[in-house]
Design a protein around this motif. Structure first.
Motif, PDB file in Angstrom:
ATOM      1  N   LYS A 150       0.813  -1.211   0.000  1.00 29.09           N
ATOM      2  CA  LYS A 150       0.000   0.000   0.000  1.00 29.09           C
ATOM      3  C   LYS A 150       0.848   1.264   0.000  1.00 29.09           C
ATOM      4  N   MET A 151       2.134   1.114   0.250  1.00 30.72           N
ATOM      5  CA  MET A 151       3.004   2.289   0.310  1.00 30.72           C
ATOM      6  C   MET A 151       3.566   2.563  -1.077  1.00 30.72           C
ATOM      7  N   THR A 152       2.722   2.981  -1.939  1.00 27.71           N
ATOM      8  CA  THR A 152       3.096   3.123  -3.348  1.00 27.71           C
ATOM      9  C   THR A 152       4.069   4.262  -3.593  1.00 27.71           C
ATOM     10  N   ASN A 153       4.124   5.226  -2.686  1.00 31.51           N
ATOM     11  CA  ASN A 153       5.023   6.370  -2.873  1.00 31.51           C
ATOM     12  C   ASN A 153       6.335   6.208  -2.133  1.00 31.51           C
ATOM     13  N   LEU A 154       6.562   5.051  -1.560  1.00 35.47           N
ATOM     14  CA  LEU A 154       7.774   4.834  -0.769  1.00 35.47           C
ATOM     15  C   LEU A 154       8.988   4.791  -1.689  1.00 35.47           C
ATOM     16  N   THR A 155       9.996   5.595  -1.355  1.00 34.93           N
ATOM     17  CA  THR A 155      11.231   5.629  -2.141  1.00 34.93           C
ATOM     18  C   THR A 155      12.399   4.965  -1.410  1.00 34.93           C
ATOM     19  N   GLU A 156      12.331   4.930  -0.071  1.00 37.35           N
ATOM     20  CA  GLU A 156      13.397   4.296   0.706  1.00 37.35           C
ATOM     21  C   GLU A 156      12.779   3.366   1.736  1.00 37.35           C
ATOM     22  N   LEU A 157      13.333   2.171   1.842  1.00 37.47           N
ATOM     23  CA  LEU A 157      12.830   1.176   2.793  1.00 37.47           C
ATOM     24  C   LEU A 157      14.014   0.500   3.474  1.00 37.47           C
ATOM     25  N   GLU A 158      13.990   0.517   4.805  1.00 35.93           N
ATOM     26  CA  GLU A 158      15.023  -0.163   5.589  1.00 35.93           C
ATOM     27  C   GLU A 158      14.346  -1.162   6.520  1.00 35.93           C
ATOM     28  N   LEU A 159      14.704  -2.420   6.372  1.00 32.29           N
ATOM     29  CA  LEU A 159      14.236  -3.489   7.253  1.00 32.29           C
ATOM     30  C   LEU A 159      15.477  -4.137   7.848  1.00 32.29           C
ATOM     31  N   VAL A 160      15.916  -3.591   8.981  1.00 31.67           N
ATOM     32  CA  VAL A 160      17.197  -3.965   9.579  1.00 31.67           C
ATOM     33  C   VAL A 160      16.969  -4.846  10.797  1.00 31.67           C
ATOM     34  N   HIS A 161      17.738  -5.949  10.848  1.00 29.22           N
ATOM     35  CA  HIS A 161      17.718  -6.855  12.003  1.00 29.22           C
ATOM     36  C   HIS A 161      16.294  -7.368  12.294  1.00 29.22           C
ATOM     37  N   GLN A 191      13.573   3.495  -4.455  1.00 25.35           N
ATOM     38  CA  GLN A 191      14.899   3.850  -4.957  1.00 25.35           C
ATOM     39  C   GLN A 191      16.013   3.235  -4.119  1.00 25.35           C
ATOM     40  N   GLU A 192      15.724   2.956  -2.880  1.00 23.58           N
ATOM     41  CA  GLU A 192      16.770   2.418  -1.998  1.00 23.58           C
ATOM     42  C   GLU A 192      16.168   1.351  -1.090  1.00 23.58           C
ATOM     43  N   LEU A 193      16.850   0.218  -1.005  1.00 25.70           N
ATOM     44  CA  LEU A 193      16.408  -0.894  -0.155  1.00 25.70           C
ATOM     45  C   LEU A 193      17.583  -1.357   0.699  1.00 25.70           C
ATOM     46  N   ASP A 194      17.329  -1.411   2.014  1.00 26.42           N
ATOM     47  CA  ASP A 194      18.369  -1.827   2.966  1.00 26.42           C
ATOM     48  C   ASP A 194      17.837  -3.010   3.763  1.00 26.42           C
ATOM     49  N   LEU A 195      18.482  -4.165   3.605  1.00 26.86           N
ATOM     50  CA  LEU A 195      18.111  -5.377   4.339  1.00 26.86           C
ATOM     51  C   LEU A 195      19.279  -5.829   5.215  1.00 26.86           C
ATOM     52  N   LYS A 196      19.831  -4.920   5.928  1.00 23.41           N
ATOM     53  CA  LYS A 196      21.013  -5.190   6.747  1.00 23.41           C
ATOM     54  C   LYS A 196      20.670  -6.061   7.950  1.00 23.41           C
ATOM     55  N   GLU A 197      21.654  -6.924   8.339  1.00 19.90           N
ATOM     56  CA  GLU A 197      21.581  -7.728   9.566  1.00 19.90           C
ATOM     57  C   GLU A 197      20.309  -8.573   9.637  1.00 19.90           C
ATOM     58  N   ASN A 198      20.047  -9.288   8.553  1.00 14.68           N
ATOM     59  CA  ASN A 198      18.970 -10.261   8.574  1.00 14.68           C
ATOM     60  C   ASN A 198      19.575 -11.662   8.473  1.00 14.68           C
ATOM     61  N   ASN A 199      18.781 -12.596   8.060  1.00 15.54           N
ATOM     62  CA  ASN A 199      19.251 -13.970   7.967  1.00 15.54           C
ATOM     63  C   ASN A 199      19.129 -14.485   6.536  1.00 15.54           C
ATOM     64  N   LEU A 200      19.427 -13.597   5.595  1.00 12.56           N
ATOM     65  CA  LEU A 200      19.326 -13.953   4.179  1.00 12.56           C
ATOM     66  C   LEU A 200      20.470 -14.897   3.794  1.00 12.56           C
ATOM     67  N   LYS A 201      20.097 -15.986   3.116  1.00 13.94           N
ATOM     68  CA  LYS A 201      21.092 -16.938   2.635  1.00 13.94           C
ATOM     69  C   LYS A 201      21.064 -17.062   1.113  1.00 13.94           C
ATOM     70  N   LEU A 216      15.195   1.700  -8.696  1.00 11.39           N
ATOM     71  CA  LEU A 216      16.067   1.210  -7.623  1.00 11.39           C
ATOM     72  C   LEU A 216      17.520   1.503  -7.959  1.00 11.39           C
ATOM     73  N   THR A 217      18.167   2.304  -7.137  1.00 10.46           N
ATOM     74  CA  THR A 217      19.563   2.677  -7.364  1.00 10.46           C
ATOM     75  C   THR A 217      20.492   2.187  -6.253  1.00 10.46           C
ATOM     76  N   VAL A 218      19.929   1.912  -5.082  1.00 13.40           N
ATOM     77  CA  VAL A 218      20.761   1.503  -3.955  1.00 13.40           C
ATOM     78  C   VAL A 218      20.205   0.194  -3.393  1.00 13.40           C
ATOM     79  N   LEU A 219      21.071  -0.810  -3.298  1.00 12.72           N
ATOM     80  CA  LEU A 219      20.681  -2.099  -2.740  1.00 12.72           C
ATOM     81  C   LEU A 219      21.719  -2.496  -1.690  1.00 12.72           C
ATOM     82  N   LYS A 220      21.225  -2.653  -0.453  1.00 15.75           N
ATOM     83  CA  LYS A 220      22.113  -2.986   0.662  1.00 15.75           C
ATOM     84  C   LYS A 220      21.719  -4.358   1.206  1.00 15.75           C
TER      85      LYS A 220
END
Length: 809
Positions: A593-604, A621-631, A645-649
């Motif tokens: 539903k957050m159609t206007n979201l340009t930056e999203l951080e889902l950390v830990h 434009q930017e997605l940060d998935l730092k400190e998760n359990n992605l394999k 999307l220009t930034v992928l963390k």
């Protein structure tokens, strides 16, 4: 009392000698000692009687058994006669023909026998009440004294009383009491009138600045007006401020200790009850026995073998006095007893274990004065019987508002505007910021720094933001870290219009300011603190929908799902950050539903896969998935739909390889892959030719593909802490490279082509196996010694001119 002892007649046998005594006084008589000495002198016949005397309690004479003989005169008829036959009158002494002999009835009893008779009759015939009346009075008096004064001597109660009196006197005389009451009298008159009209509609308010302190009908001893010279009251020096501060601490500790029990109240009730019971007993038995105190007492004691008499008539010398005193004593005890009865009525008629400062709150306008209980309340009730003004002035030191005003005054004296300006600094948002940490409050002098743009308050309790914050025209950012904040209505209106950034860090959810939900022009909100799941959904963030201008929302907490309130602001939310403490974040479908979201951080957030809802955020434009359990990141192919999307963390995860589908991310400019488990770099990665920032540090990479030369826009490249043994020459085709981090690898040779990197300003090569550095490093004109991270010994292998060039500023 001293009586007169007449001289004994001289001559004759000692046994025939009569004892003549004359007594005066109404309280006591004198007894002549049984041991006496008679001495005679020649000449004028002057005799000397060294007689030891003492006060007697009763005087007894034998009763005549048979009527008197006819030779007795009428004056002797009323006297008791000794024996059954009258003795002949004493013969005059031949040696003193001029001495007049005193006439009277003789008994043949000496002083020892009289003393014996008096003592026996005192013990056998006199009523015990008449004998022990003085001692009873003394004992009752002592009991009353003990009952009245025991609580002043008992350690558990006397310490409280003494401490209370000491604190009470200091509070009464403290200059801060006058200062606090004078400040109350200077409140806004309209606000005071409205409040008092609501609480006491029938009370006529006096005009003038003193009108805020109106006399309560229950305070008879309080003056009608409490007029204070505010200019004089304002002059509170540092010493007086410290003394008042110490008094606040004493009152707090004393209240905490005394309110725990009611030993004073219980002891006072018990001693009052005991005195009432004692009063009733005294009145009862004294009224019944006072008639037993008689002046004449008949004594029948069988002692004929010792004295020759059996019946005696005795005179109780103190009877008249005791009778009068007993009536007086009953009167005094009755008055005292009635006082005790009134005290007992007062104790049970009123609730003395609760004390309300309602009248003080109405009088002074200090609304936060708490009601007290137990012994604290009882002592205040007692002091009200003397003068309620003491309680009123004492109440100032129970008020947190008053204490905060004192702290405020001390703060203002300590933190002057010049001192505050020395602490100004520029923050991360490039705003002029004033950080204040661990103060007792917020100094009013802060609002004199009109150039202030950001105010940061940390670990400050009971912060009150006044209306004077409106003086800070440039203020846009406010940070509250572990602060409990109250705000004036005028200050809230100012913040609603001007505040753009609000950061709140809290330990308890109750520290979240409720007024933050009304900041309609707020653009950035940062929340840091522990929230329970229900609170974060239903209470804490329920009203975020009213923040119509909110663009950035950061929640650093322990939420398990995105609160519905966040979804309600999704229409204008541009950046959302959720930093969990390891709590697994589920139910992410609301992200769609957050159609206007340009930056999203889902950390830990303990994510194991990239959430599919992310792929629906076309404006991302930017997605940060730092400190998760992605394999695994096979879903990365779906990012091709995110054209912006220009930034992928994807750093700080457990990713083992990078899929070839990453080449679909043609718009990618910054890629963070550090702190993973990547061993092989796919050549397809470098087809993302717009990459300017590539971080592959802290992996297990051994080889860098030559396709890296395609990244002509590369500005930052890091492979620190890998297992790379050589670098491809194509790396040096990236001529826009400014930062190159290749430290902590297994490199042994640094190519001279590094000189092609003319814009290189930061080079980290420390922790490799280099033996010498190429002189071509001198061609990197932007590289200085501070930007070259290398061992000192290895740096010395450079030519001296290169070294001097790098050291030059």
């Amino acid at each position: 009392m001293v009586g007169c002892v007449h001289r004994l007649p001289l001559g004759g046998h000692a046994d025939d000698r009569g004892v003549w005594m004359y007594f005066t006084g109404t309280v006591s008589t004198l007894l002549v000692s049984s041991a006496h000495t008679v001495s005679y002198t020649n000449g004028d016949g002057v005799e000397s009687h060294p007689v030891q005397v003492m006060q007697d309690r009763i005087i007894c004479l034998p009763k005549r058994v048979q009527p008197a003989q006819n030779h007795s005169s009428a004056s002797n008829a009323s006297q008791a006669v000794i024996g059954s036959t009258p003795l002949p009158p004493p013969k005059p002494s031949p040696t003193s023909p001029t001495t007049v002999e005193m006439k009277g009835l003789k008994t043949d009893l000496d002083l020892q026998q009289y003393s014996f008779i008096n003592q026996m009759c005192y013990e056998r015939a006199l009523h015990w009440y008449a004998k022990y009346f003085p001692y009873l009075v003394l004992i009752h008096t002592l009991v009353f004294m003990v009952c009245s004064n025991f609580w002043f001597k008992f350690p558990g109660s006397s310490s409280k009383i003494e401490h209370f009196i000491s604190i009470l006197g200091k509070c009464f005389d403290s200059p801060w009491t006058t200062r606090a009451l004078s400040e109350v009298s200077g409140e806004d008159s309209e606000e005071k009138d409205n409040r008092k009209n609501m609480s006491r509609p029938n009370t006529i308010q006096p005009s003038g600045p003193e009108g805020s302190l109106v006399n309560s009908q229950s305070l008879k001893s309080i003056p009608e007006k409490f007029v204070v010279d505010k200019s004089a009251a304002g002059a509170l020096d540092k010493k007086e401020g410290e003394q008042a501060k110490a008094l606040f601490e004493k009152v707090k500790k004393f209240r905490l200790h005394v309110e725990e029990g009611d030993i004073l109240y219980a002891m006072y009730v018990r001693q009052t009850v005991l005195k009432v019971i004692k009063f009733l007993i005294i009145i009862a038995y004294n009224s019944a026995l006072v008639s037993e105190v008689q002046f004449t007492v008949d004594c029948n004691v069988d002692m004929q073998d010792m004295t020759g008499y059996k019946n005696f008539s005795c005179n109780h010398t103190m009877a008249h006095l005791f009778s009068k005193l007993s009536f007086c004593y009953l009167c005094f005890v009755s008055i005292y007893g009635l006082t005790c009865l009134y005290t007992l009525y007062w104790l049970f008629y009123r609730s003395l274990r609760e004390y309300s400062f309602e009248y003080v709150r109405q009088e002074t306008g200090i609304d936060d004065i708490p009601d007290v209980k137990n012994d604290f309340a009882f002592m205040l009730h007692m002091i009200d019987q003397y003068d309620p003004l003491y309680s009123k002035r004492f109440a100032v030191f129970l008020s947190e508002v008053s204490e905060n005003k004192l702290k405020q005054l001390n703060l203002n004296n300590e933190w002057t505007p010049d001192k505050l300006r020395q602490k100004l600094q520029t923050n991360a948002h490039n705003r002029l910021e004033l950080p204040l940490i661990m103060l007792s409050g917020l100094p009013d002098t802060v609002f004199e720094i009109t150039e202030l743009q950001s105010l940061k308050l940390e670990i400050i309790k009971n912060v009150m933001i006044p209306a004077t914050i409106a003086q800070l025209d440039s203020l846009q950012e406010l940070s509250l870290h572990q602060c409990s904040v109250k705000i004036h209505s005028a200050a809230l209106s100012f913040l609603k219009e001007n505040l753009k950034v609000l950061s709140v860090k809290f330990d308890d959810v109750r520290e979240l300011p409720p007024w933050m939900y009304g900041l309609r022009n707020l653009e950035e909100l940062y929340l840091v603190g522990s929230l329970s799941h229900d609170i974060s959904k239903n209470v804490t963030l329920e009203s975020l929908r009213d923040l119509k201008s909110l663009k950035i929302l950061s929640i650093k907490s322990n939420v398990s799902k995105i609160p519905q309130a966040v979804v309600d602001v999704s229409s204008h939310l541009q950046k959302m950050c959720i930093h969990n403490d390891g709590t697994k974040l589920v139910m992410l479908n609301n992200l769609k539903k957050m159609t206007n979201l340009t930056e999203l951080e889902l950390v830990h957030c303990d994510l194991e896969r990239i959430p599919h809802a992310v792929f629906s955020l076309l404006s991302l434009q930017e997605l940060d998935l730092k400190e998760n359990n992605l394999k695994s990141i096979e879903e990365i192919i779906s990012f091709q739909h995110l054209r912006k999307l220009t930034v992928l963390k994807l750093w700080y995860n457990s990713i083992a390889y990078i899929p070839e589908h990453i080449k679909k991310l043609t718009s990618l400019e910054r890629l963070f892959f550090s702190h993973n488990k990547v061993e092989v770099l796919p050549s397809h990665l470098f087809l993302c030719n717009k990459i300017r920032y590539l971080d592959l540090s802290y992996n297990d990479i051994r080889f860098i593909p030559p396709e890296i030369g395609v990244l002509q826009s590369l500005h930052y490249f890091s492979i620190t802490s890998n297992k790379v043994e050589s670098l491809p020459d194509e790396l040096y085709f990236c001529k826009k490279l400014k930062t190159l981090k290749i430290g902590k690898n297994s490199l042994s040779v640094l190519s001279p082509k590094i000189g092609n990197l003319l814009f290189l300003s930061y080079l980290d090569i420390k922790g490799n196996h280099f033996e010498v550095l190429p002189p071509e490093l001198g061609d990197c004109r932007a590289l200085k010694r501070a930007g070259l991270v290398v061992e000192d010994a290895l740096f010395e292998t450079l030519p001296s001119d290169v070294r001097e060039q790098m050291k030059a500023e």
